[in-house]
Scaffold this motif. Structure first.
Motif, PDB file in Angstrom:
ATOM      1  N   PHE A 178       0.833  -1.208   0.000  1.00 36.96           N
ATOM      2  CA  PHE A 178       0.000   0.000   0.000  1.00 36.96           C
ATOM      3  C   PHE A 178       0.867   1.257   0.000  1.00 36.96           C
ATOM      4  N   PHE A 182       0.912   4.009  -2.827  1.00 40.23           N
ATOM      5  CA  PHE A 182       0.584   5.397  -2.460  1.00 40.23           C
ATOM      6  C   PHE A 182       1.665   6.350  -2.962  1.00 40.23           C
ATOM      7  N   LYS A 269      -8.365   7.599  -4.999  1.00 41.68           N
ATOM      8  CA  LYS A 269      -7.085   7.462  -4.317  1.00 41.68           C
ATOM      9  C   LYS A 269      -6.912   6.035  -3.837  1.00 41.68           C
ATOM     10  N   SER A 271      -5.720   5.243  -1.075  1.00 46.78           N
ATOM     11  CA  SER A 271      -6.149   5.215   0.326  1.00 46.78           C
ATOM     12  C   SER A 271      -7.640   4.884   0.409  1.00 46.78           C
ATOM     13  N   LEU A 274      -7.966   1.190   0.167  1.00 49.31           N
ATOM     14  CA  LEU A 274      -7.656   0.593   1.471  1.00 49.31           C
ATOM     15  C   LEU A 274      -8.881   0.614   2.379  1.00 49.31           C
TER      16      LEU A 274
END
Length: 319
Positions: A178, A182, A269, A271, A274
């Motif tokens: 991740f 990112f 995104k 994120s 996630l």
């Protein structure tokens, strides 16, 4: 003017944080409806489950941001898992079996990307074809039977079952991937190219972005994350079934879309992916704890995906 700008910024922030608020609310509900939800063993179980499906979702984010899709990731998991299992079953060292499988994954990702970038096939069509072919390949090379290497004494369980301190190794792998994803999307030229292609392919081309190369790399990334998921899953079980990974492509897409990745590309995104992965996995865990059957779980998850994409489309039209 400043007031209007602040209001717009505030609405954007609330919209982007919507999935996170939903996740927090869901966790609070879970704590109330089941005493087992906050127990350490259950939390670790949830983290492990997030890592297996979430790894693929992280790679799928790159493809989705370009406006594409990779339907073959679940079948790829089966092929790579069977390859690893069969080589270990024949007493081939993991230090040979794993790199060979990784090289195969890169080749398959390259071929998927090549068909789309150079062959001009729609990502849906190319990966639908490879999904079917690879699923058939996994069944062919395994003769339709599960493969395991337990009799050989070779042990790679640490990858799928080990801990570093109190944190499971698969969770560490997921978090590292991740962070890498990112960084790439936020701070590199390649990441900016991915967003630009999803936003406006022709404008990206006119601005000097190599659209075909970027697309090809994105499909190599999805092949790599499929390999990593297969490695974690196979090492955890010390075996692999040719039906492994079924539905993983849909889970990964659900996590991306629930996390705010646009179906048209260019928006979202990693994120968000996630959070989407956490939300879907926590929801499934709560439904299991309260005894909701798997058929109803599928209905609920499907409705959530439809709702998330619908809200995303409405938000995009308002901008």
């Amino acid at each position: 003017m400043n007031s209007a700008k602040k209001e717009k910024s505030s609405k954007k922030w609330i919209s982007e944080m919507g999935t996170l608020w939903a996740l927090i609310t869901l966790c609070i509900v879970g704590a109330f409806v089941s005493p087992s939800f906050l127990k350490g063993a259950n939390i670790i179980n949830v983290m492990r489950q997030i890592s297996i499906n979430g790894i693929i979702a992280l790679g799928m984010t790159f493809v989705c941001l370009t406006g594409g899709v990779d339907l073959s990731v679940g079948s790829q998991v089966a092929v790579y898992g069977i390859m690893i299992a069969q080589m270990l079953k024949n007493n081939i060292s993991p230090f040979i079996a794993i790199p060979i499988t990784l090289a195969t994954a890169i080749l398959i990702g390259f071929l998927n990307g090549l068909g789309i970038a150079k062959g001009k096939l729609a990502p849906f069509i190319m990966t639908l074809g490879s999904m079917t072919a690879l699923r058939g390949l996994s069944k062919y090379i395994s003769n339709g039977s599960p493969q395991n290497w337990r009799a050989t004494g070779i042990d790679i369980k640490f990858i799928g079952q080990g801990y570093v301190g109190f944190i499971p190794v698969p969770v560490i792998i997921f978090l590292v991937m991740f962070l890498i994803g990112f960084y790439i999307l936020k701070y590199t030229w390649f990441g900016r190219s991915v967003y630009a292609i999803g936003d406006n392919r022709e404008a990206a081309r006119l601005n000097g972005i190599n659209v075909e190369k970027t697309q090809l790399i994105c499909f190599i990334i999805t092949a790599f994350v499929s390999f990593m998921s297969a490695l974690v899953l196979t090492s955890k079980l010390s075996s692999c079934d040719p039906t492994a990974g079924e539905g993983y492509e849909l889970d990964a897409l659900s996590m991306c879309y629930i996390g705010g990745i646009s179906t048209m590309g260019g928006v979202g995104k990693i994120s968000g992916t996630l959070i989407g992965a956490c939300l879907l996995t926590v929801l499934s865990n709560i439904m299991n704890l309260v005894g909701i059957n798997s058929y109803m779980q599928n209905i609920v998850q499907g409705l959530i995906v439809i709702f998330a994409v619908l809200i995303g489309g409405i938000s995009a039209k308002k901008k």
